[in-house]
Each structure stands twice: as structure tokens, then as C-alpha cells.
Scaffold this active site. Structure first.
Site, short mmCIF file in Angstrom:
data_model
loop_
_atom_site.label_atom_id
_atom_site.label_comp_id
_atom_site.label_asym_id
_atom_site.label_seq_id
_atom_site.Cartn_x
_atom_site.Cartn_y
_atom_site.Cartn_z
N LYS A 169 50.90 51.75 28.22
CA LYS A 169 52.08 52.72 28.16
C LYS A 169 51.95 53.69 27.24
O LYS A 169 52.15 55.09 27.14
CB LYS A 169 53.24 52.09 28.44
CG LYS A 169 54.43 52.87 28.58
CD LYS A 169 54.55 53.74 29.63
CE LYS A 169 55.52 54.65 30.17
NZ LYS A 169 56.52 55.23 29.21
N GLU A 176 50.47 62.12 28.73
CA GLU A 176 51.68 62.95 29.04
C GLU A 176 51.80 64.05 28.41
O GLU A 176 52.16 65.53 28.69
CB GLU A 176 53.00 61.91 29.45
CG GLU A 176 54.18 62.59 29.60
CD GLU A 176 55.20 61.31 29.71
OE1 GLU A 176 55.22 60.43 30.55
OE2 GLU A 176 56.30 61.20 28.65
#
Ligand SMILES: NC(=O)C1=CN([C@@H]2O[C@H](COP(=O)(O)OP(=O)(O)OC[C@H]3O[C@@H](n4cnc5c(N)ncnc54)[C@H](O)[C@@H]3O)[C@@H](O)[C@H]2O)C=CC1
Ligand SMILES: O=C(CO)[C@H](O)[C@H](O)COP(=O)(O)O
Length: 299
Positions: A169, A176
Site C-alpha cells: 500500500k 498515486e
């Protein structure tokens, strides 16, 4: 299955709603009493404290933490410690630093699953993407819950041992940052380039079949629609940054080049100077120093 959920903010409440919708039961606690009452109205069983939540769950407790990363996770685990044993499972669905998750997995008696969660509050209806680290048996045991919270069976997987879920993550968030930065740069050029363009229309056109279509690009479209072509009064300042910082630190440690992710993080930090960028002001003054070029001065 009955799931205890601790932390009922933007993300935790979605976990509760999705497990209830899937026919499971939920016992809930948050330090904010109103959030507990709201979740109880939606069908969850309210708990008055973390210990009360654990007692209500009985043996073989399954508990999902969705509190802010850092001290709140340790605080919740400290309270749970006296009542947890090796049959119990704790999931941390927040954005915890992976090394903290390894430490927590080693120091708790329960099986500990570190679960990277992607999709955000806007992904509530679709379900999340879940990246899970920790013991296989605990992952297998919680598959019905992961099926409910994720987009479905394909929306979650076990990445590997303790820490690996939050590690994946962390890198996701680095990606991102870089994607956001590159869309930002492209639209900045279009906004300041040769043509008078409707950026919402550009984003919409790109989102229909273009190589660079994506959910973030759909969110660009939404931003231009809601804020206007020039983004209205949205300030030139980007908050956040912890997960991107960890990604860059890890890349340095592993000697893996991640220049785009680093640059995106640096752009965020640069956006936070209240008084303009010192480096740019010095560059401007240096151009005067060596070339006697004009120095734009503050009003
Ligand atoms: N908002 C997002 O887009 C995403 C957030 N995350 C992560 O999920 C976690 C939760 O995020 P959000 O729901 O957005 O935060 P939030 O701030 O909306 O909710 C956090 C909740 O935890 C409660 N809380 C804090 N300390 C507590 C404690 N000791 N005991 C019980 N409750 C406590 C707060 O009262 C609040 O209701 C964070 O780690 C965040 O980084 C992960 C993916 C996406
Ligand atoms: O994990 C997330 C999305 O995937 C969270 O929204 C996180 O807060 C994003 O990171 P930052 O706050 O540094 O922008």
C-alpha cells in the site's frame, strides 16, 4: 461472522456498512460517541469502550482497526492486549508504516493482518482494493469479511508475511502521488498552452478509450466540472505526504531509483511555502548577480 470495528470515520464506517450489507454482524466503537450512535442506527451493535467491544465479541475475536495511523493503533492494541489470544485476529486497515505493522504483529498474541486499503470514501459503493499481509490461516478465515469490504473476491489478496500488505500500500501511494503529478502537469500545460480548451471535455474525452484513462482522470474531470476550468479558489498547496515519504525512504534504502515519485513528493513539499519558494527567489536574485537581469520584486 461478527466483526468488531474500531474507528468509525470516513473509512471505518464504510467497513461497517459493507459487512452489514453482506449479512454479517458488527460490534462498533469509536472515541466519538456520535459515530457509534450513527453506526448503531445502521444496524451495528454499539460498544462503550474497546474492552466492552472485545467482551461483546466473545471467544475467537475478529477485530478491524480503522483509526489514524500511528499512536491510535498502538493505543487500541494496548487496550486489547489483555483480552487477545492466539485464536483471535486483528486487522489494521489503515495506512500504517509497514515496519510498525511488523513490530505489532510480533508483539500481539493475536494473529495480526496488516491490510492496505485503497479506494477511499468515494469507493464506498464499489468496495475497496485490499492488500493483506500476515498469517495465511488468518487471511483465509477472514475471506468472507474481505469479500464484503473489497470489490468482491478479486478485490483482495494476501501479499505475503507480516508487513507486506502495508508495504504494497505504501508503494501504491507513491504511484498515486506520481500519477496525480503527471495529470497535473499535463493539464497545466493545456490550461496555459496555445488553445482555449475546456479541460472537463478533454478529461472526458481521454476517459473514453484513451491510453491514459483512469479513475484519477475521472476525478480530474469531476474537479473541472465542480471547481471550473481554472480550478476556482483551490489553493496551490497539497497536504499529506507521509506514505510518499516512506516510499522514497525505502527506495533510497533499497537503492531503487524512483525519480518520478520523489519529484511528486518534492512538489508537494514545495507547495507549502507560505511566502513563495526561497530557492526560486534566490535563483531570481542570482540571475541579477551574474547577468544583471531584472529581479521581479514583491508588491
Ligand atoms: N480517507 C482515505 O481516503 C483513506 C484512508 N486510509 C487510512 O484509513 C485510516 C482511517 O482513515 P479515515 O477513516 O479517513 O480517518 P477519519 O479521521 O475519518 O476516521 C478515524 C476515526 O478513528 C477514530 N479514532 C481515533 N482514535 C481512536 C481510538 N483510539 N479509538 C477509537 N477510535 C478512534 C476517530 O474518532 C475517527 O472517527 C487511516 O489510517 C487512513 O490513512 C486508507 C485509505 C484511504
Ligand atoms: O491512502 C490514501 C489513498 O490511497 C489516503 O487518501 C491517503 O491519505 C493519501 O495519502 P496523502 O494523504 O499523503 O495524499
Amino acid at each position: 461472522m461478527e466483526l468488531g470495528v474500531i474507528g468509525l470515520g470516513r473509512m471505518g464506517r464504510i467497513v461497517v456498512d459493507r459487512v452489514l450489507e453482506a449479512g454479517h454482524e458488527a460490534v462498533v466503537f469509536d472515541i466519538d460517541e456520535e459515530s457509534v450512535a450513527d453506526a448503531a442506527d445502521a444496524g451495528a451493535r454499539p460498544a462503550a469502550s474497546i474492552v466492552d467491544l472485545a467482551e461483546k465479541l466473545g471467544p475467537e475475536k475478529r477485530i478491524w482497526l480503522m483509526v489514524p495511523a500511528g499512536d491510535p493503533v498502538d493505543a487500541a492494541l494496548d487496550e486489547l492486549a489483555p483480552v487477545l489470544d492466539s485464536d483471535d485476529i486483528v486487522v489494521d486497515g489503515g495506512n500504517s508504516y509497514f515496519e510498525d505493522s511488523v513490530r505489532r504483529a510480533e508483539s500481539t498474541d493475536a494473529a495480526y493482518l496488516d491490510c492496505g486499503t485503497s479506494g477511499g470514501p468515494a469507493g464506498a459503493e464499489l468496495g475497496f482494493s485490499l492488500m493483506v499481509g500476515g498469517p495465511q490461516w488468518a487471511y483465509d478465515e477472514l475471506v468472507p469479511v474481505f469479500d464484503a469490504v473489497a470489490t468482491g473476491p478479486d478485490g483482495h489478496d494476501r501479499m505475503g508475511p507480516a508487513g507486506s500488505g502495508h508495504y504494497v500500500k505504501m508503494v501504491h501511494n507513491g504511484v498515486e502521488y506520481a500519477l496525480m503529478q503527471t495529470y497535473g502537469e499535463g493539464f497545466e500545460l493545456l490550461a496555459n498552452g496555445r488553445y482555449d480548451l475546456d479541460l472537463e471535455s478533454v478529461a472526458n474525452t481521454w476517459n473514453n478509450g484513451a491510453v491514459i484513462r483512469s479513475w484519477l482522470l475521472e476525478l480530474c474531470e469531476e474537479a473541472f466540472r465542480e471547481e471550473g476550468n481554472d480550478l476556482g479558489d483551490v489553493a496551490d498547496r497539497v497536504e499529506g505526504g507521509s506514505t510518499g515519504t516512506w516510499t522514497v525512504q525505502e527506495a533510497l534504502e533499497q537503492e531503487v531509483p524512483v525519480p518520478l515519485i520523489y519529484q511528486s513528493l518534492a512538489e508537494r513539499f514545495g507547495s507549502r511555502a507560505d511566502d513563495g519558494r526561497f530557492s526560486r527567489r534566490l535563483a531570481s536574485r542570482l540571475r541579477y548577480g551574474f547577468g544583471r537581469h531584472d529581479v521581479p520584486r514583491r508588491e
